[in-house]
Design an enzyme around this catalytic site. Structure first.
Site, mmCIF file in Angstrom:
data_model
loop_
_atom_site.group_PDB
_atom_site.id
_atom_site.type_symbol
_atom_site.label_atom_id
_atom_site.label_comp_id
_atom_site.label_asym_id
_atom_site.label_seq_id
_atom_site.Cartn_x
_atom_site.Cartn_y
_atom_site.Cartn_z
ATOM 1 N N ARG A 22 0.848 -1.182 0.000
ATOM 2 C CA ARG A 22 0.000 0.000 0.000
ATOM 3 C C ARG A 22 0.886 1.235 0.000
ATOM 4 O O ARG A 22 2.011 1.214 0.512
ATOM 5 C CB ARG A 22 -0.923 0.018 1.229
ATOM 6 C CG ARG A 22 -2.051 -0.994 1.159
ATOM 7 C CD ARG A 22 -3.109 -0.552 0.150
ATOM 8 N NE ARG A 22 -4.275 -1.428 0.157
ATOM 9 C CZ ARG A 22 -4.499 -2.382 -0.739
ATOM 10 N NH1 ARG A 22 -3.612 -2.611 -1.686
ATOM 11 N NH2 ARG A 22 -5.592 -3.108 -0.680
ATOM 12 N N HIS A 77 -0.809 1.090 -10.280
ATOM 13 C CA HIS A 77 -1.639 0.227 -9.432
ATOM 14 C C HIS A 77 -2.301 -0.875 -10.268
ATOM 15 O O HIS A 77 -3.522 -1.085 -10.205
ATOM 16 C CB HIS A 77 -2.698 1.053 -8.706
ATOM 17 C CG HIS A 77 -3.093 0.446 -7.387
ATOM 18 N ND1 HIS A 77 -3.266 1.196 -6.243
ATOM 19 C CD2 HIS A 77 -3.357 -0.843 -7.035
ATOM 20 C CE1 HIS A 77 -3.622 0.405 -5.247
ATOM 21 N NE2 HIS A 77 -3.679 -0.842 -5.707
#
Length: 309
Positions: free
Chosen positions: A224, A272
């Site tokens: 993350r 991502h």
């Protein structure tokens, strides 16, 4: 009728609607970010919460994440009585494995160095080494981390896996505890971060951790954005402590055009995309959890709210 509210800026709502309604014809599918009838929503199928927050849905029975993580859901703002489940499916896992294999091989075969040689028009021969001579450290041995560690071990890499609690994986040297982490960092050539994001792991990829790595180690950041102290990474790269990094997740997404990451020669950036869910492959788990939520049964892959994952 069951009403499902969908919200994601990464996933195709039409593909999810078609897949779910083919299996559950009675499902009413609402696509966010706004919802004009929050009082009718039974299940939230989301990557991130809608602008009005998940507390705006008074009869919500379950929150189903569209990813393997749940930190992006802002659990502190959600009624603790509402169950939350991660999305685990073979396609999502395989995509993460492929991404991490590609990144490790990129560094293993010195492609990060050859890219700089090309930019400088320098012809420099670097002899390859065997995979068995490479030490790969995987932080986090959950569903994704375990699969990544196992796949790299099968390719012949020396793989160490570190987790908060003890684990056992074939071909992987599994460690836990701070002392074991320090020792593993010191002999690491490639570090892969797949930790869950919790208050304890926020900012874990920082100056102190980079200093404990073997000089010229490389980083693969697929956890993350909150794990990484970006200024510390840039400093470690510029000082030569790290030789390169693959970064797929960021503190601010999309990454601002003026961010220094874009121009740094030692960084490879992806938007991502390391591991995305596929509606066709993931639908079975989601459909099952929708039924469980409506029947008041425990969800599959439900998280431990006290642990945050």
């Amino acid at each position: 009728m069951t009403t499902v509210f969908f919200h994601s800026d990464l996933d195709d709502p039409n593909a999810w609607r078609d897949t779910l309604q083919a299996a559950l014809p009675d499902v009413h599918f609402i696509v966010g970010p706004q919802c004009e009838t929050p009082e009718a929503v039974d299940v939230a199928l989301v990557w991130t919460p809608p602008p009005q927050g998940l507390r705006a849905f008074p009869r919500l029975r379950a929150v189903l994440s569209l990813g393997a993580g749940v930190d992006q859901l802002r659990l502190a703002d959600l009624d603790p009585r509402i169950p939350v489940a991660r999305l685990i499916d073979p396609t999502l896992t395989q995509r993460m494995v492929e991404y991490c294999q590609a990144a490790v091989l990129y560094f293993h075969r010195h492609l990060h160095l050859h890219a700089r040689h090309q930019a400088a028009r320098e012809w420099q021969f670097i002899p390859p080494v065997s995979a068995a001579a490479r030490q790969v450290l995987v932080l986090g041995l959950g569903e994704l981390g375990s699969a990544v560690a196992g796949a790299l071990a099968q390719q012949g890499f020396q793989v160490t896996g570190w987790s908060r609690s003890p684990k056992q994986l074939p071909g992987v040297d599994c460690r836990h505890g701070e002392a074991a982490l320090n020792e593993a960092l010191g002999r690491c050539d490639v570090l892969i971060n797949l930790l869950p994001l919790t208050p304890q792991t926020t900012g874990v990829l920082n100056r102190d951790l980079f200093a404990r790595l073997r000089p010229q180690a490389c980083l693969v950041q697929v956890g993350r954005g909150g794990h990484l102290v970006e200024a510390d990474l840039l400093a470690a790269l510029d000082a030569g402590q790290l030789a390169g990094a693959f970064i797929d997740v960021f503190g601010v997404e999309p990454l601002p055009a003026e961010h220094p990451f874009w121009a740094h020669p030692a960084l490879r950036l992806t938007p991502h995309v390391a591991s995305l869910s596929d509606p066709v492959q993931s639908a079975a788990t989601v459909i099952d959890n929708i039924g469980r939520a409506m029947r008041g049964e425990p969800l599959r892959h439900a998280i431990d709210r006290s642990a945050g994952y």
